[in-house]
Design a protein around this motif. Structure first.
Motif, mmCIF file in Angstrom:
data_model
loop_
_atom_site.group_PDB
_atom_site.id
_atom_site.type_symbol
_atom_site.label_atom_id
_atom_site.label_comp_id
_atom_site.label_asym_id
_atom_site.label_seq_id
_atom_site.Cartn_x
_atom_site.Cartn_y
_atom_site.Cartn_z
ATOM 1 N N GLU A 1 -7.317 3.018 -1.568
ATOM 2 C CA GLU A 1 -7.868 4.316 -2.007
ATOM 3 C C GLU A 1 -6.760 5.340 -1.890
ATOM 4 O O GLU A 1 -5.895 5.215 -1.022
ATOM 5 C CB GLU A 1 -8.984 4.796 -1.052
ATOM 6 N N ARG B 1 0.842 -1.208 0.000
ATOM 7 C CA ARG B 1 0.000 0.000 0.000
ATOM 8 C C ARG B 1 0.872 1.250 0.000
ATOM 9 O O ARG B 1 0.682 2.160 -0.801
ATOM 10 C CB ARG B 1 -0.925 0.008 1.228
ATOM 11 N N LYS C 1 -8.719 -1.473 -5.496
ATOM 12 C CA LYS C 1 -9.820 -0.912 -4.698
ATOM 13 C C LYS C 1 -10.698 -2.067 -4.189
ATOM 14 O O LYS C 1 -11.062 -2.124 -3.025
ATOM 15 C CB LYS C 1 -10.625 0.027 -5.598
ATOM 16 N N TYR C 2 -11.014 -2.996 -5.056
ATOM 17 C CA TYR C 2 -11.951 -4.067 -4.712
ATOM 18 C C TYR C 2 -11.317 -5.101 -3.783
ATOM 19 O O TYR C 2 -11.909 -5.478 -2.770
ATOM 20 C CB TYR C 2 -12.420 -4.739 -6.013
ATOM 21 N N GLU D 1 -8.146 -4.982 -2.275
ATOM 22 C CA GLU D 1 -7.222 -4.508 -1.236
ATOM 23 C C GLU D 1 -7.739 -3.282 -0.497
ATOM 24 O O GLU D 1 -7.020 -2.714 0.327
ATOM 25 C CB GLU D 1 -5.851 -4.167 -1.865
ATOM 26 N N ASP D 2 -8.948 -2.821 -0.829
ATOM 27 C CA ASP D 2 -9.501 -1.581 -0.258
ATOM 28 C C ASP D 2 -8.539 -0.417 -0.427
ATOM 29 O O ASP D 2 -8.468 0.473 0.445
ATOM 30 C CB ASP D 2 -9.827 -1.748 1.239
ATOM 31 N N LYS E 1 -14.711 -10.564 -2.211
ATOM 32 C CA LYS E 1 -13.666 -9.544 -2.047
ATOM 33 C C LYS E 1 -12.491 -10.036 -1.197
ATOM 34 O O LYS E 1 -11.387 -9.526 -1.310
ATOM 35 C CB LYS E 1 -14.272 -8.309 -1.337
#
Ligand code: GSH
Length: 280
Positions: A194, A142, A188-189, A191-192, A264
Protein backbone atom coordinates in the motif's frame (compact mmCIF):
# COMPACT_ATOMS: atom_id res chain seq x y z
CA UNK A 1 0.60 8.91 -46.18
CA UNK A 2 -0.72 12.45 -46.09
CA UNK A 3 -4.34 11.37 -46.35
CA UNK A 4 -4.30 9.53 -43.02
CA UNK A 5 -4.69 12.74 -41.06
CA UNK A 6 -8.13 13.30 -42.58
CA UNK A 7 -10.66 11.99 -40.04
CA UNK A 8 -13.51 11.78 -42.54
CA UNK A 9 -11.37 9.71 -44.84
CA UNK A 10 -10.39 7.41 -41.99
CA UNK A 11 -14.05 6.85 -41.18
CA UNK A 12 -14.78 6.02 -44.81
CA UNK A 13 -11.82 3.70 -45.08
CA UNK A 14 -12.93 2.04 -41.83
CA UNK A 15 -15.92 0.69 -43.72
CA UNK A 16 -13.37 -1.34 -45.67
CA UNK A 17 -10.16 -2.69 -44.10
CA UNK A 18 -9.38 -1.47 -40.58
CA UNK A 19 -6.12 -1.48 -38.60
CA UNK A 20 -5.82 -4.75 -36.66
CA UNK A 21 -4.30 -4.92 -33.21
CA UNK A 22 -2.98 -8.31 -32.07
CA UNK A 23 -2.82 -8.41 -28.31
CA UNK A 24 -2.73 -10.61 -25.24
CA UNK A 25 -5.68 -10.34 -22.84
CA UNK A 26 -5.04 -8.27 -19.70
CA UNK A 27 -1.83 -6.91 -21.23
CA UNK A 28 -1.09 -3.43 -19.83
CA UNK A 29 0.56 -2.33 -23.06
CA UNK A 30 -2.53 -3.05 -25.14
CA UNK A 31 -4.76 -1.45 -22.50
CA UNK A 32 -2.91 1.81 -23.20
CA UNK A 33 -4.14 1.64 -26.77
CA UNK A 34 -7.69 0.84 -25.69
CA UNK A 35 -7.65 3.81 -23.33
CA UNK A 36 -6.34 6.19 -26.00
CA UNK A 37 -8.97 5.08 -28.51
CA UNK A 38 -11.72 5.29 -25.86
CA UNK A 39 -10.67 8.86 -25.02
CA UNK A 40 -10.98 9.66 -28.71
CA UNK A 41 -14.29 7.77 -29.04
CA UNK A 42 -12.73 5.74 -31.86
CA UNK A 43 -12.39 2.19 -30.48
CA UNK A 44 -14.63 0.90 -33.28
CA UNK A 45 -12.05 1.91 -35.90
CA UNK A 46 -9.53 -0.70 -34.75
CA UNK A 47 -10.08 -4.45 -34.84
CA UNK A 48 -8.71 -5.93 -31.57
CA UNK A 49 -7.75 -9.63 -31.91
CA UNK A 50 -6.81 -11.71 -28.88
CA UNK A 51 -3.77 -14.00 -29.07
CA UNK A 52 -3.46 -16.85 -26.54
CA UNK A 53 -0.15 -16.31 -24.69
CA UNK A 54 -0.19 -19.90 -23.36
CA UNK A 55 0.25 -21.38 -26.87
CA UNK A 56 3.11 -20.93 -29.32
CA UNK A 57 2.52 -17.93 -31.59
CA UNK A 58 0.92 -19.03 -34.87
CA UNK A 59 3.19 -19.03 -37.93
CA UNK A 60 1.14 -16.39 -39.77
CA UNK A 61 1.65 -13.97 -36.84
CA UNK A 62 5.38 -14.68 -36.55
CA UNK A 63 5.65 -13.98 -40.25
CA UNK A 64 4.11 -10.55 -39.73
CA UNK A 65 6.36 -9.77 -36.75
CA UNK A 66 9.56 -11.15 -38.33
CA UNK A 67 9.81 -13.75 -35.56
CA UNK A 68 9.38 -11.55 -32.47
CA UNK A 69 6.72 -12.62 -29.98
CA UNK A 70 5.99 -9.52 -27.86
CA UNK A 71 2.56 -7.99 -28.36
CA UNK A 72 0.74 -5.68 -28.99
CA UNK A 73 1.45 -5.44 -32.69
CA UNK A 74 -0.57 -3.29 -35.04
CA UNK A 75 -1.14 -4.13 -38.68
CA UNK A 76 -2.20 -1.02 -40.56
CA UNK A 77 -4.88 -1.02 -43.28
CA UNK A 78 -2.13 -1.21 -45.87
CA UNK A 79 -0.27 -4.07 -44.17
CA UNK A 80 2.40 -2.08 -42.31
CA UNK A 81 3.52 -3.62 -39.02
CA UNK A 82 4.08 -1.46 -35.94
CA UNK A 83 5.48 -2.82 -32.66
CA UNK A 84 5.89 -1.18 -29.24
CA UNK A 85 2.90 0.32 -27.43
CA UNK A 86 4.48 3.78 -27.09
CA UNK A 87 5.06 3.88 -30.86
CA UNK A 88 1.53 2.62 -31.59
CA UNK A 89 0.13 5.30 -29.24
CA UNK A 90 1.99 7.96 -31.20
CA UNK A 91 0.78 6.46 -34.48
CA UNK A 92 -2.86 6.55 -33.34
CA UNK A 93 -2.41 10.11 -32.12
CA UNK A 94 -1.09 11.07 -35.58
CA UNK A 95 -3.68 9.01 -37.42
CA UNK A 96 -6.64 10.26 -35.38
CA UNK A 97 -5.54 13.73 -34.27
CA UNK A 98 -8.93 14.87 -32.91
CA UNK A 99 -9.55 15.01 -30.04
CA UNK A 100 -5.90 15.31 -29.02
CA UNK A 101 -4.82 13.22 -26.05
CA UNK A 102 -1.15 14.23 -26.12
CA UNK A 103 -0.26 17.86 -25.41
CA UNK A 104 0.09 19.97 -28.56
CA UNK A 105 2.30 22.64 -27.01
CA UNK A 106 5.91 21.51 -27.59
CA UNK A 107 7.07 22.28 -24.05
CA UNK A 108 4.08 20.59 -22.40
CA UNK A 109 4.53 17.61 -24.71
CA UNK A 110 8.15 17.42 -23.59
CA UNK A 111 6.99 17.47 -19.95
CA UNK A 112 4.64 14.53 -20.52
CA UNK A 113 7.46 12.86 -22.46
CA UNK A 114 9.74 13.15 -19.40
CA UNK A 115 7.09 11.57 -17.23
CA UNK A 116 6.53 8.79 -19.74
CA UNK A 117 10.29 8.15 -19.77
CA UNK A 118 9.82 6.84 -16.20
CA UNK A 119 7.31 4.16 -17.21
CA UNK A 120 9.83 1.43 -18.11
CA UNK A 121 11.57 1.44 -14.74
CA UNK A 122 8.26 1.74 -12.86
CA UNK A 123 6.82 -1.24 -14.74
CA UNK A 124 9.94 -3.41 -14.48
CA UNK A 125 10.22 -2.91 -10.73
CA UNK A 126 6.57 -3.76 -10.08
CA UNK A 127 6.81 -6.92 -12.16
CA UNK A 128 10.08 -8.00 -10.51
CA UNK A 129 8.41 -7.41 -7.14
CA UNK A 130 5.41 -9.65 -7.89
CA UNK A 131 7.67 -12.32 -9.46
CA UNK A 132 10.02 -12.38 -6.45
CA UNK A 133 10.02 -15.72 -4.62
CA UNK A 134 12.53 -14.87 -1.88
CA UNK A 135 10.75 -13.69 1.31
CA UNK A 136 14.08 -12.16 2.42
CA UNK A 137 13.92 -9.67 -0.48
CA UNK A 138 10.35 -8.48 0.08
CA UNK A 139 11.39 -5.38 2.00
CA UNK A 140 13.91 -4.35 -0.70
CA UNK A 141 11.21 -4.59 -3.31
CA UNK A 142 8.71 -2.69 -1.19
CA UNK A 143 11.18 0.12 -0.61
CA UNK A 144 12.14 0.21 -4.29
CA UNK A 145 8.48 0.46 -5.29
CA UNK A 146 7.91 3.30 -2.84
CA UNK A 147 10.97 5.08 -4.20
CA UNK A 148 9.47 4.92 -7.69
CA UNK A 149 6.12 6.28 -6.50
CA UNK A 150 8.02 9.06 -4.73
CA UNK A 151 9.76 10.01 -8.00
CA UNK A 152 6.40 10.32 -9.71
CA UNK A 153 5.18 12.40 -6.78
CA UNK A 154 8.12 14.78 -7.08
CA UNK A 155 7.52 15.15 -10.79
CA UNK A 156 3.83 15.95 -10.31
CA UNK A 157 4.66 18.38 -7.49
CA UNK A 158 7.10 20.19 -9.78
CA UNK A 159 4.73 20.51 -12.73
CA UNK A 160 1.25 20.65 -11.21
CA UNK A 161 1.34 20.67 -7.40
CA UNK A 162 -2.31 21.45 -6.75
CA UNK A 163 -3.96 19.60 -9.62
CA UNK A 164 -5.07 15.99 -10.01
CA UNK A 165 -3.69 14.88 -13.37
CA UNK A 166 -0.32 15.93 -14.82
CA UNK A 167 -2.18 18.67 -16.69
CA UNK A 168 -5.81 19.73 -16.46
CA UNK A 169 -7.27 16.44 -17.75
CA UNK A 170 -6.52 12.73 -18.17
CA UNK A 171 -4.02 12.77 -21.06
CA UNK A 172 -1.07 10.87 -22.48
CA UNK A 173 0.86 10.32 -19.23
CA UNK A 174 -2.30 8.95 -17.60
CA UNK A 175 -2.91 6.69 -20.62
CA UNK A 176 0.62 5.32 -20.22
CA UNK A 177 0.65 4.79 -16.42
CA UNK A 178 -2.93 3.79 -15.58
CA UNK A 179 -2.56 0.19 -16.86
CA UNK A 180 0.33 -0.27 -14.40
CA UNK A 181 -1.60 1.21 -11.49
CA UNK A 182 -4.19 -1.45 -12.32
CA UNK A 183 -1.68 -4.31 -12.74
CA UNK A 184 -0.16 -3.35 -9.39
CA UNK A 185 -3.37 -4.44 -7.71
CA UNK A 186 -1.45 -7.74 -7.75
CA UNK A 187 1.04 -6.14 -5.33
CA UNK A 188 -1.78 -5.11 -3.01
CA UNK A 189 -3.23 -8.63 -3.05
CA UNK A 190 -0.10 -10.81 -3.01
CA UNK A 191 2.35 -8.48 -1.20
CA UNK A 192 0.04 -6.29 0.94
CA UNK A 193 1.69 -3.35 -0.76
CA UNK A 194 0.00 0.00 0.00
CA UNK A 195 1.14 3.58 -0.38
CA UNK A 196 1.76 4.84 3.17
CA UNK A 197 -0.26 7.86 4.29
CA UNK A 198 2.74 10.18 4.17
CA UNK A 199 3.28 13.61 2.65
CA UNK A 200 5.73 12.11 0.14
CA UNK A 201 2.96 10.12 -1.60
CA UNK A 202 -0.05 12.44 -1.32
CA UNK A 203 0.22 13.93 -4.80
CA UNK A 204 0.92 10.64 -6.58
CA UNK A 205 -1.81 8.95 -4.54
CA UNK A 206 -4.32 11.57 -5.74
CA UNK A 207 -3.14 11.05 -9.32
CA UNK A 208 -3.36 7.28 -9.09
CA UNK A 209 -6.89 7.30 -7.62
CA UNK A 210 -8.16 9.64 -10.35
CA UNK A 211 -6.50 7.52 -13.04
CA UNK A 212 -8.02 4.31 -11.68
CA UNK A 213 -11.49 5.88 -11.55
CA UNK A 214 -11.45 7.43 -15.04
CA UNK A 215 -14.31 6.17 -17.25
CA UNK A 216 -12.00 5.67 -20.26
CA UNK A 217 -9.80 3.24 -18.31
CA UNK A 218 -12.26 0.58 -17.14
CA UNK A 219 -11.22 -2.27 -19.45
CA UNK A 220 -10.05 -4.53 -16.59
CA UNK A 221 -10.91 -5.14 -12.94
CA UNK A 222 -8.90 -6.00 -9.85
CA UNK A 223 -10.55 -9.43 -9.77
CA UNK A 224 -9.42 -10.25 -13.31
CA UNK A 225 -5.87 -9.08 -12.67
CA UNK A 226 -5.49 -10.94 -9.38
CA UNK A 227 -6.78 -14.19 -10.88
CA UNK A 228 -4.96 -14.05 -14.22
CA UNK A 229 -1.63 -12.95 -12.72
CA UNK A 230 -1.52 -15.68 -10.05
CA UNK A 231 1.37 -17.39 -11.86
CA UNK A 232 3.42 -14.18 -11.83
CA UNK A 233 3.02 -14.16 -8.05
CA UNK A 234 4.52 -17.67 -8.10
CA UNK A 235 7.45 -16.61 -10.30
CA UNK A 236 6.23 -17.57 -13.80
CA UNK A 237 5.64 -14.83 -16.36
CA UNK A 238 4.28 -14.65 -19.90
CA UNK A 239 2.03 -17.72 -19.81
CA UNK A 240 4.75 -20.17 -18.67
CA UNK A 241 3.47 -23.27 -16.88
CA UNK A 242 4.69 -23.74 -13.29
CA UNK A 243 6.22 -26.97 -12.00
CA UNK A 244 3.49 -29.36 -10.83
CA UNK A 245 0.80 -27.62 -12.88
CA UNK A 246 -0.69 -28.36 -16.27
CA UNK A 247 -2.26 -25.03 -17.04
CA UNK A 248 -1.25 -21.39 -16.86
CA UNK A 249 -3.42 -18.84 -15.05
CA UNK A 250 -3.34 -16.98 -18.39
CA UNK A 251 -5.44 -19.59 -20.23
CA UNK A 252 -8.49 -18.13 -21.92
CA UNK A 253 -10.75 -21.05 -20.88
CA UNK A 254 -12.11 -21.47 -18.21
CA UNK A 255 -12.61 -17.70 -18.13
CA UNK A 256 -11.43 -15.79 -15.05
CA UNK A 257 -14.98 -14.95 -13.94
CA UNK A 258 -15.77 -18.59 -13.19
CA UNK A 259 -12.59 -19.15 -11.19
CA UNK A 260 -12.25 -18.66 -7.40
CA UNK A 261 -10.02 -15.94 -5.95
CA UNK A 262 -6.51 -17.45 -5.61
CA UNK A 263 -4.80 -17.88 -2.22
CA UNK A 264 -3.06 -14.66 -1.15
CA UNK A 265 -0.13 -16.42 0.50
CA UNK A 266 2.29 -16.53 -2.44
CA UNK A 267 5.30 -17.56 -0.31
CA UNK A 268 3.68 -20.35 1.66
CA UNK A 269 1.42 -22.23 -0.71
CA UNK A 270 1.39 -23.35 -4.33
CA UNK A 271 -2.18 -23.65 -5.56
CA UNK A 272 -3.08 -26.50 -7.90
CA UNK A 273 -4.90 -26.24 -11.22
CA UNK A 274 -8.03 -27.47 -9.41
CA UNK A 275 -7.80 -24.89 -6.62
CA UNK A 276 -7.41 -22.15 -9.22
CA UNK A 277 -10.43 -23.37 -11.19
CA UNK A 278 -8.27 -23.98 -14.27
CA UNK A 279 -9.55 -27.48 -14.81
CA UNK A 280 -13.26 -27.56 -15.55
N1 GSH B 1 7.76 -2.72 -24.78
C1 GSH B 1 6.66 -3.52 -25.28
C2 GSH B 1 6.32 -4.58 -24.27
C3 GSH B 1 5.34 -5.60 -24.77
C4 GSH B 1 5.25 -6.83 -23.87
O1 GSH B 1 6.12 -7.09 -23.04
N2 GSH B 1 4.16 -7.58 -24.02
C5 GSH B 1 3.98 -8.82 -23.29
C6 GSH B 1 2.53 -8.99 -22.91
S1 GSH B 1 1.99 -7.89 -21.67
C7 GSH B 1 4.28 -9.99 -24.20
O2 GSH B 1 3.95 -9.97 -25.37
N3 GSH B 1 4.90 -11.03 -23.65
C8 GSH B 1 5.15 -12.24 -24.37
C9 GSH B 1 6.38 -12.24 -25.19
O3 GSH B 1 7.18 -11.28 -25.11
O4 GSH B 1 6.55 -13.20 -25.94
C10 GSH B 1 5.47 -2.58 -25.55
O5 GSH B 1 5.41 -1.50 -24.94
O6 GSH B 1 4.64 -2.89 -26.42
Amino acid sequence: MAEVTDQAQIRRSAEGPTPTLYHIPVCPFSQRLEILLTLKGLSHLVDFRVVDITRPRPGWLLEKTAGTTALPVLETESGGIIKESMVILRYFEDLFPEPAVAQRDPYLHAVEGMMNAMEGDFCTWGYRYVLNQDPGRREDFRRGMLERYARLDEFLMRHNPTGTFLFERFGLAETVFTPFFMRFWFLKYYEDFELPEEERYVRVGRWREACLAHPAAQQVTMEEIVKVYYDYAKGAGNGAVLHGRERSSFVLEPGWKSRPWPPKDKYGHAATDQELGLIG
